[in-house]
Scaffold this motif. Sequence first.
Motif, PDB file in Angstrom:
ATOM      1  N   GLY A 118       0.824  -1.204   0.000  1.00 10.11           N
ATOM      2  CA  GLY A 118       0.000   0.000   0.000  1.00 10.11           C
ATOM      3  C   GLY A 118       0.857   1.253   0.000  1.00 10.11           C
ATOM      4  N   GLY A 119       0.228   2.378  -0.299  1.00 10.68           N
ATOM      5  CA  GLY A 119       0.916   3.651  -0.209  1.00 10.68           C
ATOM      6  C   GLY A 119       1.887   3.954  -1.329  1.00 10.68           C
ATOM      7  N   LEU A 120       2.011   3.074  -2.319  1.00 14.10           N
ATOM      8  CA  LEU A 120       2.919   3.316  -3.437  1.00 14.10           C
ATOM      9  C   LEU A 120       2.092   3.889  -4.583  1.00 14.10           C
ATOM     10  N   SER A 121       2.128   5.188  -4.724  1.00 15.92           N
ATOM     11  CA  SER A 121       1.076   5.866  -5.470  1.00 15.92           C
ATOM     12  C   SER A 121       1.155   5.663  -6.973  1.00 15.92           C
ATOM     13  N   ASP A 122       2.339   5.444  -7.536  1.00 13.84           N
ATOM     14  CA  ASP A 122       2.412   5.291  -8.985  1.00 13.84           C
ATOM     15  C   ASP A 122       1.617   4.067  -9.437  1.00 13.84           C
ATOM     16  N   VAL A 123       1.864   2.935  -8.794  1.00 17.37           N
ATOM     17  CA  VAL A 123       1.141   1.711  -9.142  1.00 17.37           C
ATOM     18  C   VAL A 123      -0.334   1.832  -8.760  1.00 17.37           C
ATOM     19  N   SER A 124      -0.586   2.297  -7.544  1.00 21.40           N
ATOM     20  CA  SER A 124      -1.964   2.364  -7.049  1.00 21.40           C
ATOM     21  C   SER A 124      -2.825   3.308  -7.877  1.00 21.40           C
ATOM     22  N   ALA A 125      -2.254   4.406  -8.358  1.00 17.46           N
ATOM     23  CA  ALA A 125      -3.039   5.363  -9.145  1.00 17.46           C
ATOM     24  C   ALA A 125      -3.614   4.699 -10.383  1.00 17.46           C
ATOM     25  N   VAL A 126      -2.800   3.937 -11.085  1.00 19.31           N
ATOM     26  CA  VAL A 126      -3.268   3.289 -12.307  1.00 19.31           C
ATOM     27  C   VAL A 126      -4.264   2.177 -11.987  1.00 19.31           C
ATOM     28  N   LEU A 127      -3.950   1.350 -10.998  1.00 19.69           N
ATOM     29  CA  LEU A 127      -4.858   0.251 -10.659  1.00 19.69           C
ATOM     30  C   LEU A 127      -6.210   0.765 -10.194  1.00 19.69           C
ATOM     31  N   LEU A 128      -6.227   1.854  -9.418  1.00 16.68           N
ATOM     32  CA  LEU A 128      -7.497   2.407  -8.949  1.00 16.68           C
ATOM     33  C   LEU A 128      -8.298   2.980 -10.116  1.00 16.68           C
ATOM     34  N   ALA A 129      -7.625   3.652 -11.043  1.00 17.76           N
ATOM     35  CA  ALA A 129      -8.321   4.214 -12.207  1.00 17.76           C
ATOM     36  C   ALA A 129      -8.875   3.129 -13.113  1.00 17.76           C
ATOM     37  N   LEU A 130      -8.272   1.954 -13.108  1.00 15.23           N
ATOM     38  CA  LEU A 130      -8.731   0.850 -13.946  1.00 15.23           C
ATOM     39  C   LEU A 130      -9.717  -0.070 -13.221  1.00 15.23           C
ATOM     40  N   ASP A 131     -10.160   0.335 -12.021  1.00 11.09           N
ATOM     41  CA  ASP A 131     -11.105  -0.475 -11.227  1.00 11.09           C
ATOM     42  C   ASP A 131     -10.558  -1.867 -10.944  1.00 11.09           C
ATOM     43  N   ALA A 132      -9.268  -1.937 -10.642  1.00 10.26           N
ATOM     44  CA  ALA A 132      -8.637  -3.231 -10.375  1.00 10.26           C
ATOM     45  C   ALA A 132      -9.252  -3.900  -9.153  1.00 10.26           C
TER      46      ALA A 132
END
Length: 284
Positions: A118-132
Amino acid sequence: MPLTHITAYHRPGEVATAWQLLRDGGDAVRVVSGVSDLPAACPPHVHELVDLAGLDLHTIAVSGDGGVRIGALATFTDLLEHPSVAAHAGGVLAEMLLQASSLLHRNGATIGRHVARGGLSDVSAVLLALDARIAFYDGAEQERSLHDYDVDERGPRIVTAVTLPALAQPSAAAFVRFSRAATERALVNGCCRAELDSAGAVAAARVVVSDTGVRVRRIPDAEGALEGSPLAPGTIAAAADAARAAANPRSDWAASAEYRRHLVGVTVERCLAAVAERLDGGAA
């Protein structure tokens, strides 16, 4: 930090066995998965390591509708080299990985480790935008949206896969990050996605931003400014303004809160401009 206090090293072949070791060992156990900052994050009370490399979690599978299921131990290089992952949503995941990670990091870092930490924003930003969606084991097989996974009460659990759902067509996404140097944590970053209806208006949108470079979140006001309207310059500007107004940055040694707030608007504007260009060119 030397690891002379480690007294046991486990490499289980089953997810359930790995989870039992975590459950039974409590705070004395740490997981090893891909490239690790373990020496810096392994305090003296940790005495056992559980290496997940022996688990069968490396596979990347594409469903008939275009969704992608990524095993938790797939490396970033695996993602870049898989044509369906690299092309998903206009190539946004590959775009992020090339901006935010070095070659050596991509060869060893795993998608599951980044989700679990958690807290690693580069990866999380894309995954959240893609409804992962995140599959994990906590004594039973479970699956949650990334958002729910991050806010759930956490006991011992092991991430087993990340699923990128199939996207409605036409749709595209884009990622933007700002940092003082390529190897540093982002000052601000974000990922935006839009899908269009038959009339060319935005049917659904995701606007995800980290105004601190650490935690990411969706900006509903910015998404609302997009939905129902064409992805035109005025609409993009309104969404950027909404994101800027919703930002809650902080000042630190790297940048002031005011500068970060400005970058939030720039990030969203550039992301959406790239999305509009990709949709105009037929990206999906």
